[in-house]
Design a protein around this motif. Structure first.
Motif, PDB file in Angstrom:
ATOM      1  N   ALA A  90      41.281 -14.463 -39.015  1.00 12.03           N
ATOM      2  CA  ALA A  90      41.070 -13.313 -39.903  1.00 12.03           C
ATOM      3  C   ALA A  90      40.100 -12.325 -39.266  1.00 12.03           C
ATOM      4  O   ALA A  90      40.345 -11.120 -39.254  1.00 12.03           O
ATOM      5  CB  ALA A  90      40.552 -13.783 -41.262  1.00 12.03           C
ATOM      6  N   ARG A  91      39.004 -12.845 -38.722  1.00 10.80           N
ATOM      7  CA  ARG A  91      38.032 -11.964 -38.042  1.00 10.80           C
ATOM      8  C   ARG A  91      38.688 -11.249 -36.863  1.00 10.80           C
ATOM      9  O   ARG A  91      38.491 -10.059 -36.650  1.00 10.80           O
ATOM     10  CB  ARG A  91      36.821 -12.761 -37.573  1.00 10.80           C
ATOM     11  N   ALA A  92      39.495 -11.979 -36.091  1.00  8.20           N
ATOM     12  CA  ALA A  92      40.149 -11.383 -34.923  1.00  8.20           C
ATOM     13  C   ALA A  92      41.139 -10.294 -35.349  1.00  8.20           C
ATOM     14  O   ALA A  92      41.218  -9.244 -34.706  1.00  8.20           O
ATOM     15  CB  ALA A  92      40.865 -12.461 -34.110  1.00  8.20           C
ATOM     16  N   LEU A  93      41.883 -10.533 -36.424  1.00  6.47           N
ATOM     17  CA  LEU A  93      42.845  -9.524 -36.876  1.00  6.47           C
ATOM     18  C   LEU A  93      42.145  -8.283 -37.414  1.00  6.47           C
ATOM     19  O   LEU A  93      42.596  -7.161 -37.181  1.00  6.47           O
ATOM     20  CB  LEU A  93      43.784 -10.117 -37.928  1.00  6.47           C
ATOM     21  N   VAL A  94      41.049  -8.464 -38.123  1.00  5.77           N
ATOM     22  CA  VAL A  94      40.265  -7.306 -38.585  1.00  5.77           C
ATOM     23  C   VAL A  94      39.768  -6.519 -37.372  1.00  5.77           C
ATOM     24  O   VAL A  94      39.863  -5.287 -37.334  1.00  5.77           O
ATOM     25  CB  VAL A  94      39.101  -7.751 -39.495  1.00  5.77           C
ATOM     26  N   ASN A  95      39.282  -7.213 -36.364  1.00  9.36           N
ATOM     27  CA  ASN A  95      38.817  -6.538 -35.139  1.00  9.36           C
ATOM     28  C   ASN A  95      39.965  -5.839 -34.418  1.00  9.36           C
ATOM     29  O   ASN A  95      39.739  -4.877 -33.684  1.00  9.36           O
ATOM     30  CB  ASN A  95      38.132  -7.526 -34.199  1.00  9.36           C
ATOM     31  N   ALA A  96      41.201  -6.304 -34.639  1.00 12.50           N
ATOM     32  CA  ALA A  96      42.374  -5.694 -34.005  1.00 12.50           C
ATOM     33  C   ALA A  96      42.951  -4.546 -34.841  1.00 12.50           C
ATOM     34  O   ALA A  96      43.978  -3.980 -34.488  1.00 12.50           O
ATOM     35  CB  ALA A  96      43.450  -6.755 -33.776  1.00 12.50           C
ATOM     36  N   GLY A  97      42.291  -4.221 -35.966  1.00 14.01           N
ATOM     37  CA  GLY A  97      42.709  -3.064 -36.740  1.00 14.01           C
ATOM     38  C   GLY A  97      43.432  -3.338 -38.042  1.00 14.01           C
ATOM     39  O   GLY A  97      43.803  -2.408 -38.747  1.00 14.01           O
ATOM     40  N   TYR A  98      43.658  -4.613 -38.375  1.00 14.89           N
ATOM     41  CA  TYR A  98      44.269  -4.931 -39.663  1.00 14.89           C
ATOM     42  C   TYR A  98      43.212  -4.719 -40.750  1.00 14.89           C
ATOM     43  O   TYR A  98      42.055  -5.104 -40.589  1.00 14.89           O
ATOM     44  CB  TYR A  98      44.798  -6.366 -39.675  1.00 14.89           C
ATOM     45  N   THR A  99      43.611  -4.101 -41.861  1.00 15.22           N
ATOM     46  CA  THR A  99      42.618  -3.689 -42.851  1.00 15.22           C
ATOM     47  C   THR A  99      42.645  -4.469 -44.157  1.00 15.22           C
ATOM     48  O   THR A  99      41.778  -4.253 -45.011  1.00 15.22           O
ATOM     49  CB  THR A  99      42.796  -2.187 -43.181  1.00 15.22           C
ATOM     50  N   ASN A 100      43.592  -5.382 -44.316  1.00 13.49           N
ATOM     51  CA  ASN A 100      43.703  -6.078 -45.596  1.00 13.49           C
ATOM     52  C   ASN A 100      43.990  -7.563 -45.375  1.00 13.49           C
ATOM     53  O   ASN A 100      44.944  -8.114 -45.907  1.00 13.49           O
ATOM     54  CB  ASN A 100      44.810  -5.425 -46.440  1.00 13.49           C
ATOM     55  N   ILE A 101      43.127  -8.201 -44.602  1.00 17.00           N
ATOM     56  CA  ILE A 101      43.275  -9.624 -44.287  1.00 17.00           C
ATOM     57  C   ILE A 101      42.489 -10.445 -45.304  1.00 17.00           C
ATOM     58  O   ILE A 101      41.346 -10.130 -45.633  1.00 17.00           O
ATOM     59  CB  ILE A 101      42.773  -9.935 -42.859  1.00 17.00           C
ATOM     60  N   VAL A 102      43.121 -11.493 -45.780  1.00 17.50           N
ATOM     61  CA  VAL A 102      42.514 -12.380 -46.770  1.00 17.50           C
ATOM     62  C   VAL A 102      42.543 -13.802 -46.204  1.00 17.50           C
ATOM     63  O   VAL A 102      43.562 -14.234 -45.659  1.00 17.50           O
ATOM     64  CB  VAL A 102      43.306 -12.332 -48.097  1.00 17.50           C
ATOM     65  N   ASN A 103      41.438 -14.517 -46.328  1.00 19.36           N
ATOM     66  CA  ASN A 103      41.376 -15.902 -45.881  1.00 19.36           C
ATOM     67  C   ASN A 103      41.540 -16.830 -47.074  1.00 19.36           C
ATOM     68  O   ASN A 103      41.092 -16.535 -48.181  1.00 19.36           O
ATOM     69  CB  ASN A 103      40.031 -16.170 -45.192  1.00 19.36           C
ATOM     70  N   VAL A 104      42.184 -17.973 -46.838  1.00 20.96           N
ATOM     71  CA  VAL A 104      42.298 -19.019 -47.850  1.00 20.96           C
ATOM     72  C   VAL A 104      41.459 -20.199 -47.329  1.00 20.96           C
ATOM     73  O   VAL A 104      41.980 -21.069 -46.622  1.00 20.96           O
ATOM     74  CB  VAL A 104      43.774 -19.420 -48.088  1.00 20.96           C
ATOM     75  N   PRO A 105      40.154 -20.207 -47.634  1.00 25.23           N
ATOM     76  CA  PRO A 105      39.243 -21.155 -46.993  1.00 25.23           C
ATOM     77  C   PRO A 105      39.423 -22.619 -47.380  1.00 25.23           C
ATOM     78  O   PRO A 105      38.980 -23.496 -46.650  1.00 25.23           O
ATOM     79  CB  PRO A 105      37.857 -20.644 -47.402  1.00 25.23           C
ATOM     80  N   GLU A 106      40.092 -22.901 -48.487  1.00 22.35           N
ATOM     81  CA  GLU A 106      40.351 -24.298 -48.853  1.00 22.35           C
ATOM     82  C   GLU A 106      41.337 -24.936 -47.891  1.00 22.35           C
ATOM     83  O   GLU A 106      41.293 -26.139 -47.646  1.00 22.35           O
ATOM     84  CB  GLU A 106      40.943 -24.397 -50.257  1.00 22.35           C
TER      85      GLU A 106
END
Length: 164
Positions: free
Chosen positions: A125-141
């Motif tokens: 998720a962090r890598a995709l945000v750094n690559a310009g994706y603006t609406n990434i959601v993590n499912v931490p469970e």
């Protein structure tokens, strides 16, 4: 041999001796410190949006998010894939292309990532945000549960078998 002189390790230094026990102890302490640092770094939370597994399932069912299971094919075979999730192994060299195929190459599309326990999905998720994706959601469970919660499977959410 009970002692190792420092000049054997570093020529030109004054001669002092350290017991093998001291050398081994220092090495173990260093290894433990490095290992602890890696554990802390590898379990950092994603600073963006997160969803509980039940919310991720419901959002995927109604099309509010594109849910992507980023685990490996072997993991999918072992547990199945969460119903409504798209299995894309995060190690694929064409991962971004496969993701863009799902979203119509829209970097602002809501994409929820799930893995086994939330560690890989947070990292990706962090890598995709750094690559310009603006609406990434993590499912931490994750599928198997983590500190964030019991996970997809223990929550009794439906899975589909993976035969690929």
């Amino acid at each position: 041999m009970d002692a190792i002189s420092e000049d054997e390790m570093m020529p030109g230094t004054p001669k002092r001796t350290m017991s093998r026990r001291t050398v081994i102890g220092a090495g173990l302490i260093t290894a433990a410190a490095v290992g602890a640092g890696y554990r802390v770094a590898s379990h950092q939370r994603f600073d963006g949006s997160e969803l509980f597994v039940r919310d991720a399932f419901e959002a995927a069912q109604v099309g509010d998010v594109v849910l992507v299971d980023i685990r490996t094919p072997e993991e999918w075979r072992q547990t199945g894939v969460g119903q409504g999730a798209h299995p894309i192994d995060m190690r694929r060299s064409d991962f971004i292309a496969a993701l863009d195929c799902l979203t119509g190459a829209r970097k602002h599309a809501p994409i929820a990532l799930i893995c086994a326990r939330g560690v890989r999905s947070a990292r990706l998720a962090r890598a995709l945000v750094n690559a310009g994706y603006t609406n990434i959601v993590n499912v931490p469970e994750g599928m198997l549960g983590s500190r964030a919660g019991p996970g997809w499977i223990a929550s009794g959410l439906p899975v589909t078998s993976y035969d690929g």
